[in-house]
Design an enzyme around this catalytic site. Sequence first.
Site, PDB file in Angstrom:
ATOM      1  N   HIS A  17       0.778  -1.130  -0.040  1.00  0.00           N
ATOM      2  CA  HIS A  17       0.039   0.113  -0.067  1.00  0.00           C
ATOM      3  C   HIS A  17       0.912   1.133   0.061  1.00  0.00           C
ATOM      4  O   HIS A  17       0.653   2.218  -0.700  1.00  0.00           O
ATOM      5  CB  HIS A  17      -0.706   0.147   1.245  1.00  0.00           C
ATOM      6  CG  HIS A  17      -1.863  -0.744   1.238  1.00  0.00           C
ATOM      7  ND1 HIS A  17      -2.172  -1.745   2.534  1.00  0.00           N
ATOM      8  CD2 HIS A  17      -2.892  -1.385   0.447  1.00  0.00           C
ATOM      9  CE1 HIS A  17      -3.390  -2.509   2.336  1.00  0.00           C
ATOM     10  NE2 HIS A  17      -3.767  -2.291   0.949  1.00  0.00           N
ATOM     11  N   LYS A  41     -15.748  -7.906   4.743  1.00  0.00           N
ATOM     12  CA  LYS A  41     -14.716  -8.419   5.757  1.00  0.00           C
ATOM     13  C   LYS A  41     -15.096  -8.011   7.273  1.00  0.00           C
ATOM     14  O   LYS A  41     -15.274  -6.906   7.546  1.00  0.00           O
ATOM     15  CB  LYS A  41     -13.445  -7.685   5.325  1.00  0.00           C
ATOM     16  CG  LYS A  41     -13.025  -8.050   3.690  1.00  0.00           C
ATOM     17  CD  LYS A  41     -11.706  -7.290   3.494  1.00  0.00           C
ATOM     18  CE  LYS A  41     -11.245  -7.517   2.088  1.00  0.00           C
ATOM     19  NZ  LYS A  41     -10.046  -6.778   1.542  1.00  0.00           N
ATOM     20  N   ARG A  90      -2.134  -5.884  -8.513  1.00  0.00           N
ATOM     21  CA  ARG A  90      -1.223  -6.850  -8.353  1.00  0.00           C
ATOM     22  C   ARG A  90      -1.102  -7.950  -9.376  1.00  0.00           C
ATOM     23  O   ARG A  90      -0.152  -8.479  -9.834  1.00  0.00           O
ATOM     24  CB  ARG A  90      -1.302  -7.449  -6.950  1.00  0.00           C
ATOM     25  CG  ARG A  90      -0.952  -6.671  -5.587  1.00  0.00           C
ATOM     26  CD  ARG A  90      -1.494  -7.262  -4.477  1.00  0.00           C
ATOM     27  NE  ARG A  90      -3.088  -7.080  -4.577  1.00  0.00           N
ATOM     28  CZ  ARG A  90      -3.756  -6.999  -3.254  1.00  0.00           C
ATOM     29  NH1 ARG A  90      -3.197  -7.217  -2.325  1.00  0.00           N
ATOM     30  NH2 ARG A  90      -5.159  -6.863  -3.396  1.00  0.00           N
ATOM     31  N   SER A 128      -3.048  -7.387   2.945  1.00  0.00           N
ATOM     32  CA  SER A 128      -3.370  -7.328   4.304  1.00  0.00           C
ATOM     33  C   SER A 128      -3.526  -8.791   4.815  1.00  0.00           C
ATOM     34  O   SER A 128      -3.154  -9.162   5.939  1.00  0.00           O
ATOM     35  CB  SER A 128      -4.365  -6.356   4.658  1.00  0.00           C
ATOM     36  OG  SER A 128      -4.025  -5.062   4.215  1.00  0.00           O
TER      37      SER A 128
END
Length: 161
Positions: A17, A41, A90, A128
């Site tokens: 990040h 989440k 990514r 994360s």
Amino acid sequence: MAIAICPGSFDPITNGHLNIIERTAKLFDEVIVLVLKNPTKVPLFTDEERVDMIRSCTRYLPNVKVDAYSGLLADYAHQVKADALVKGLRAVTDFEYEFQMSLINKKLNPLLETMFLNTDSEYMYLSSSIVKQVGEGGGSIADFVPAAVREQIEKRIKENI
Ligand code: ADP
């Protein structure tokens, strides 16, 4: 003045990040790192904790601000007169979701552009959730997150056991 938003859940912020935030800060006059609530989440850290961690990790970047929001990103962008959302990519797996989000945000706020920055290859594997998984398994997360964040993750994992 060109304003960009780097949105995400940042639960917690990782070196991946931070790399995107640093690069965005070179391209725009002002960058707002925005912690968004993600109802799908269950977070390890509260919004306030995530904001505090991002603030302490980005203190060296004078044009970066940090905020949290629980409504629609397109509305927040309109309120702060942002020009662009900047997101990191990514892999191809990120693309489908991010493409859909960029189209819906454009529909909701036609003046708002979404821009993608490729991850630097050294952060390609980093998320994360993978950091939390490694931490929970007792592995070293020193290479994945800033030192202050590492301490907070280790503390929270101990509290949760
Ligand atoms: P995640 O929970 O997947 O780590 P977030 O929702 O916090 O991610 O992500 C916010 C933004 O940061 C997204 O645009 C995401 O693609 C990007 N991002 C996350 N990790 C990386 C990384 N290692 N390299 C580049 N961009 C990343």
